[in-house]
Design a protein around this motif. Structure first.
Motif, PDB file in Angstrom:
ATOM      1  N   GLY A  69       0.812  -1.203   0.000  1.00 23.65           N
ATOM      2  CA  GLY A  69       0.000   0.000   0.000  1.00 23.65           C
ATOM      3  C   GLY A  69       0.854   1.264   0.000  1.00 23.65           C
ATOM      4  O   GLY A  69       1.813   1.390   0.777  1.00 23.65           O
ATOM      5  N   VAL A  70       0.496   2.233  -0.843  1.00 20.14           N
ATOM      6  CA  VAL A  70       1.209   3.514  -0.944  1.00 20.14           C
ATOM      7  C   VAL A  70       0.226   4.608  -0.526  1.00 20.14           C
ATOM      8  O   VAL A  70      -0.809   4.826  -1.183  1.00 20.14           O
ATOM      9  N   ARG A  71       0.528   5.318   0.562  1.00 21.85           N
ATOM     10  CA  ARG A  71      -0.350   6.372   1.056  1.00 21.85           C
ATOM     11  C   ARG A  71      -0.050   7.680   0.325  1.00 21.85           C
ATOM     12  O   ARG A  71       1.100   8.114   0.249  1.00 21.85           O
ATOM     13  N   LEU A  72      -1.120   8.296  -0.186  1.00 23.79           N
ATOM     14  CA  LEU A  72      -0.980   9.566  -0.893  1.00 23.79           C
ATOM     15  C   LEU A  72      -1.036  10.714   0.101  1.00 23.79           C
ATOM     16  O   LEU A  72      -1.918  10.772   0.961  1.00 23.79           O
ATOM     17  N   ILE A  73      -0.074  11.627  -0.020  1.00 23.71           N
ATOM     18  CA  ILE A  73      -0.007  12.792   0.867  1.00 23.71           C
ATOM     19  C   ILE A  73      -0.912  13.884   0.286  1.00 23.71           C
ATOM     20  O   ILE A  73      -0.795  14.236  -0.899  1.00 23.71           O
ATOM     21  N   ILE A 105       4.484  12.470  -7.644  1.00 25.07           N
ATOM     22  CA  ILE A 105       5.746  12.519  -6.892  1.00 25.07           C
ATOM     23  C   ILE A 105       5.781  11.413  -5.837  1.00 25.07           C
ATOM     24  O   ILE A 105       6.807  10.740  -5.630  1.00 25.07           O
ATOM     25  N   THR A 106       4.652  11.242  -5.148  1.00 22.94           N
ATOM     26  CA  THR A 106       4.576  10.170  -4.135  1.00 22.94           C
ATOM     27  C   THR A 106       4.820   8.817  -4.771  1.00 22.94           C
ATOM     28  O   THR A 106       5.548   7.957  -4.235  1.00 22.94           O
ATOM     29  N   TRP A 107       4.214   8.562  -5.930  1.00 17.68           N
ATOM     30  CA  TRP A 107       4.381   7.288  -6.612  1.00 17.68           C
ATOM     31  C   TRP A 107       5.819   7.081  -7.081  1.00 17.68           C
ATOM     32  O   TRP A 107       6.375   5.982  -6.972  1.00 17.68           O
ATOM     33  N   GLU A 108       6.448   8.127  -7.572  1.00 24.80           N
ATOM     34  CA  GLU A 108       7.822   8.012  -8.050  1.00 24.80           C
ATOM     35  C   GLU A 108       8.782   7.698  -6.900  1.00 24.80           C
ATOM     36  O   GLU A 108       9.709   6.886  -7.052  1.00 24.80           O
ATOM     37  N   ASN A 109       8.536   8.325  -5.743  1.00 25.34           N
ATOM     38  CA  ASN A 109       9.378   8.035  -4.580  1.00 25.34           C
ATOM     39  C   ASN A 109       9.236   6.581  -4.150  1.00 25.34           C
ATOM     40  O   ASN A 109      10.214   5.930  -3.754  1.00 25.34           O
ATOM     41  N   HIS A 110       8.038   6.060  -4.201  1.00 29.80           N
ATOM     42  CA  HIS A 110       7.825   4.657  -3.801  1.00 29.80           C
ATOM     43  C   HIS A 110       8.527   3.704  -4.767  1.00 29.80           C
ATOM     44  O   HIS A 110       9.176   2.738  -4.334  1.00 29.80           O
ATOM     45  N   VAL A 111       8.413   3.952  -6.050  1.00 25.28           N
ATOM     46  CA  VAL A 111       9.011   3.053  -7.046  1.00 25.28           C
ATOM     47  C   VAL A 111      10.528   3.063  -6.941  1.00 25.28           C
ATOM     48  O   VAL A 111      11.190   2.016  -7.070  1.00 25.28           O
ATOM     49  N   ASN A 112      11.125   4.190  -6.666  1.00 27.47           N
ATOM     50  CA  ASN A 112      12.587   4.297  -6.624  1.00 27.47           C
ATOM     51  C   ASN A 112      13.195   3.830  -5.314  1.00 27.47           C
ATOM     52  O   ASN A 112      14.379   3.454  -5.281  1.00 27.47           O
TER      53      ASN A 112
END
Length: 291
Positions: free
Chosen positions: A66-70, A77-84
Motif C-alpha cells: 500500500g502507498v499512502r498519498l499525501i 511525486i509520491t508514486w515516483e518516490n515509492h518506485v525508486n
C-alpha cells in the motif's frame, strides 16, 4: 464584541456574507478558520482544504504494497518516490499467493484462526484435515542413524577402495582413519584374548583348590609338624597347645621372643608368619580362604 467582564468572548464567522458573532464558535480542523454554527461544515463554508487529513492508499501493482498519498503533495511525486525507494517486486508473490491446505482435494485457505501444524509431518493443515489419517500423514521423519563404530571396524577388514584421481585427499584421509580403526580393533582383540586366558587360569586354580579341600575332608587328614622341634600332631589345636606349653615356657625362661603360629582357615595348616599363610592360600586354594 464581548462584555466588560469578558472582552474576548465570541468571534465573528469567517464567511464574508455572514460575519455573525458567535459566542461558541467552531474552528475548522482543515483550514483552521472560525465559523458559526450554520457554516461549521466543510460544504457550508466551502473549505479550501477538505482533503487535508484524508487517508488515501493505493495498492502498487508491482510489489502489492500500500502507498499512502499525501494530501499536500502531487500523487505522481509520491508514486515516483515509492518506485525508486520502497518498491520490491519479489514481495508480490508472497503477498498475493495465499497458503492453502496441502491435503489432497482441499481448497481451504490457511489463516491464523484455522491453521494447525501436524506434530508428525510438521506441515500446516486446516481444521478439517488436522488429524493424520485425514491428510494421509507420512509419519514422523526418521532421524539419520548415528555413526556406527562397529560398522567401521568391519569395513577395515575389507579391501580398501581404490582412490580416484578427483578425490585423492579424501581417499588418503579415509585410508588413515581405517588404519587407526584397524589398530584399535587389533589391540581390543588382544586384550580380550588375554583377559579370557586369565579367567580360564583362575577357574582352573579354583577347581583344583576345591578338589584338594574335598579330598582333605574324605579322611586324608594332613599331619601338622612343629617348625621348631619337628614334632608331629594330628590337629592344629594340639600343635598350638604344644607350642604354648613347651616352647613359650622355654622362651620365657631363656628370654626368647614369643613365637606366633597362624593357621590356614581352609585346611588348618600352621605357618610362622602371615606372608607364608597368604602365599599358601593363593597357591593351594586359589585365593579362597573360606572366611
Amino acid at each position: 464584541m464581548g462584555t466588560p467582564e469578558f472582552p474576548d468572548l465570541g468571534q465573528h464567522c469567517s464567511v464574508s456574507d455572514c460575519n455573525q458573532i458567535d459566542f461558541l464558535p467552531f474552528t475548522c480542523d482543515r483550514c483552521d478558520l472560525v465559523y458559526c454554527l450554520e457554516h461549521r461544515s466543510y460544504i457550508q463554508h466551502k473549505c479550501t482544504k477538505p482533503n487535508k487529513k484524508d487517508v488515501t492508499v493505493v495498492i502498487c501493482p508491482l510489489c502489492a504494497q500500500g502507498v499512502r498519498l499525501i494530501p499536500d503533495q502531487d500523487p505522481n511525486i509520491t508514486w515516483e518516490n515509492h518506485v525508486n525507494i520502497e518498491c520490491d517486486p519479489s514481495n508480490f508473490e508472497k503477498v498475493t499467493k495465499k497458503k492453502k491446505c496441502p491435503a489432497p482435494g482441499c481448497r481451504e485457505v490457511l489463516v491464523f484462526s484455522n491453521t494447525i501444524k501436524c506434530r508428525d509431518c510438521l506441515m500446516d493443515h486446516c481444521l478439517k484435515h488436522r488429524f493424520g489419517p485425514d491428510h494421509k500423514c507420512s509419519g514422523p521423519k526418521k532421524l539419520e542413524t548415528s555413526f556406527s563404530f562397529m560398522s567401521l571396524l568391519s569395513m577395515s577388514g575389507k579391501d580398501e577402495p581404490k582412490p580416484s584421481s578427483t578425490s585423492t585427499t579424501s581417499s588418503r584421509w579415509t585410508t588413515s582413519f581405517l588404519n587407526v580403526a584397524s589398530n584399535i580393533r587389533a589391540s581390543a582383540e588382544a586384550g580380550m584374548s588375554k583377559l579370557s586366558d586369565e579367567i580360564n587360569q583362575a577357574w582352573q586354580a579354583a577347581r583344583e583348590g576345591v578338589g584338594q579341600s574335598s579330598g582333605n575332608g574324605n579322611g586324608n587328614h594332613q599331619e601338622e609338624q612343629c617348625p621348631q622341634c619337628s614334632a608331629k600332631f594330628s590337629s592344629v589345636t594340639a600343635l598350638v597347645d604344644h607350642a604354648q606349653k613347651v616352647h613359650e615356657t622355654k622362651s620365657n625362661q631363656l628370654g626368647v621372643k614369643k613365637v606366633t603360629i597362624d593357621a590356614c582357615p581352609k585346611c588348618s595348616r600352621g605357618f610362622l608368619d602371615s606372608s607364608s599363610l597368604v602365599a599358601h592360600v593363593e597357591k593351594d586354594h586359589a585365593g579362597f580362604s573360606g572366611a
